[in-house]
Scaffold this motif. Sequence first.
Motif, PDB file in Angstrom:
ATOM      1  N   UNK A   1       3.706   1.699  -1.232  1.00 52.08           N
ATOM      2  CA  UNK A   1       4.296   1.927  -2.551  1.00 52.08           C
ATOM      3  C   UNK A   1       3.266   2.424  -3.556  1.00 52.08           C
ATOM      4  N   UNK A   2       2.080   1.862  -3.500  1.00 54.47           N
ATOM      5  CA  UNK A   2       1.054   2.330  -4.423  1.00 54.47           C
ATOM      6  C   UNK A   2       0.629   3.758  -4.085  1.00 54.47           C
ATOM      7  N   UNK A   3       0.675   4.090  -2.809  1.00 56.63           N
ATOM      8  CA  UNK A   3       0.363   5.473  -2.426  1.00 56.63           C
ATOM      9  C   UNK A   3       1.328   6.457  -3.068  1.00 56.63           C
TER      10      UNK A   3
ATOM     11  N   UNK B   1       2.766   6.063  -5.947  1.00 57.84           N
ATOM     12  CA  UNK B   1       2.867   5.904  -7.402  1.00 57.84           C
ATOM     13  C   UNK B   1       2.344   7.118  -8.178  1.00 57.84           C
ATOM     14  N   UNK B   2       1.275   7.732  -7.666  1.00 55.46           N
ATOM     15  CA  UNK B   2       0.725   8.897  -8.363  1.00 55.46           C
ATOM     16  C   UNK B   2       1.764   9.985  -8.534  1.00 55.46           C
TER      17      UNK B   2
ATOM     18  N   UNK C   1       0.824  -1.215   0.000  1.00 59.13           N
ATOM     19  CA  UNK C   1       0.000   0.000   0.000  1.00 59.13           C
ATOM     20  C   UNK C   1       0.851   1.254   0.000  1.00 59.13           C
TER      21      UNK C   1
END
Lengths: 542, 177
Positions: free
Chosen positions: B109-111, B113-114, B107
């Motif tokens: 890392x995906x946070x 990504x934007x 999570x």
Amino acid sequence: MSEPYEPSSAKDRNELRQLASAMCDGTLTDEQHARLEAILQDSEEARLSYAIYMRMNGWLMRQFRSRTADGAAPSGDGTPPSGTQFPVLGVIGDALRGAGDFFSRPIPLSYLIASVLLGSLLTLLAVMVVPRGSNPDPLLGPSAKPTFVAHLTGTDDAQWADPNMAPAVGWQLPTGKRLDLLSGLVEITYDVGAKVILEGPAAYEIDSANGGFLRVGKLTATAATKESRGFVIRTPTVSVADLGTEFGVEVADEHRTEVEVFVGAVRLTSRVAQDRDAEAPILREGQAASFDAKSSQFILGEPATGREERFARTLPVPERPRETLLLADNFDEDAVDPAKWLVDTSNPWGKAAVVQQNGRVELANRGMLITKSQYSPRVHDAVKITGQWTFVTSGEMPNMDIMTVTIHSTGEPAGRYGQATGGLAFFCYAGLDFLDIQYLGNGFLLDFVKRTGKLRIREGESYRFEIMDGGDTVSFRVTNAGDPSQTASVTAKVSGSWNHNHVVFHNREYHGGDGYLSSLDHVNISATLRVSAADPPAANTD
Amino acid sequence: MARNGHESRRLFDEQFVRCQDHLYTYIASLVPNAQDVGELFQQTSLQLLQNWEKYDAQRPFMPWACAVALNEVRTFARQQRHRDRLLSDALLATISETQFKAAEVIDARLDALGGCVEGLPPAKRALVEKCYSGECSIKDMAASMSLPPQTLYKRLERVRRELYQCIELKQPGEQMP
């Protein structure tokens, strides 16, 4: 026999990366497929790296995948819309920094041990997306541009699934826009004139210029204009087409959609029945119907008694802002107006200046522009401060300037860096893409209650700001003047007392070279209604 | 009782709305083809809605939702594996389990990504947008650019690598391999 995967080996990490990429692209050969499976079977580290890589791939898909790519119907043809329609990316963030070796270090097992809390899975990614401009690469041609078909025209106590990406009142909404509402009401007005009042919890998607898809929850739709004739609300099981109407729709459970007509008539069409043309009942004013997907039947009837308030048909009328302008300056004269402003350029780091020219006031190296009058929420209920700030230059260190507005200040510089004394300072950091509120001196306590949006803050760009000071609650919103979709806010509760109420504008102090230069324009200070902690100011789009 | 039922449904709806993005990327981690992900996401959503009463509000929603999704994926994979070179049934389950164990790691890392996508140079960002838009295949894109498809695949791989590096670099502590 396949060679074992060694996480510390750059070669192995590189191989895994290439295999994962080929998996994303669907170009794996049989041999590569076998090798990938062998690696993943062999190593937990590889599995985690692979999972991150593939989740990243999914995230990109979800952000960029266009509507038509999944075969979704753009309008009411009975085809269920896809859940993968997210045309454009709107997230903003830090610039890409540096580079290192991919899969550069072995997996720390402590991460695995420490991260078994499954609740963290609910840390969600951006849901609300904001359209962006065209593709700048001439090789690739223009990207699909969003088609704006509606506006968010009202909210009442709306809580979004992802508050960081919550749209604000006044925002344009494109087709494909999903609105995931946890609670409260929002009003969407389509450009054709149709209105939808969505009541949370609900998941709704604007799937065409004249319709929407209600995945779950309930809404009231009004299609009173000629252009909105034929407005369609689709649910997983039913299409409800307007025939000059106000109607309510609720996706009540997995099989059932309920419809109630308040004015006019609607045509109901099953989206799951085999023979869709065979049954398309018309529901008239005062009638209600439910559709059961199990039996594929519409059950017509009267609205249940005692359910008058089942659907929210209007938003509560907001109180008219009682706004009184206390100070306004567009800085169009040749010099700072001494009736409105004081100037202080005594910053200990030197080279501070405040110069009014070119229709704006230019602030250099922490030159201070200070209101001559004082503005207190004790007197005015709430004080609103708006204006436009431009980060002009930071010399050799671009994107290092700081917009600072201090309230409840004495108006005097103090301390090593010569900041305004006392009160609360609102900071907007160029380069860091970050808004902050800090108390300066004694007597204040801050409790941050909300942050929304993300904003790229860069030199050479102008930003509108709005500060609301309600005494016990303050909020700060900054919006890119050229792209109102880029907006962020921070809201905090404040406890404390103050004795001074000057407002001070300044930028960063001198650090050598050419120094820092920002400009300020269109400053208004007004008395207005109090701000709520749960309701940061709307995007400043005027 | 009715009140309890209503409250349960409200809780379910709230969680269901919250989980959409997470569920989508979870499915995408197991089945990489975008059209398949879209279908499976729809199918999973339907299953969740049809079985909402089985959701225990005292327990986390996402594991339950992902378990439903995994069932859908495995059924699909059994039918499609040869066509799409999907992972084996056992590996799908293992990869899924890994994600639950390392939920916070993923999570975080995906946070990030934007911001990483936003920070890409314009040409690379445009490439990502175009390739992930689904408007045309990579091969068609390559043809329109007079490039061999392999060149475009390679470019895309490099951009993904940059993004992966970027989300790692944004983590405050240790980085993943």
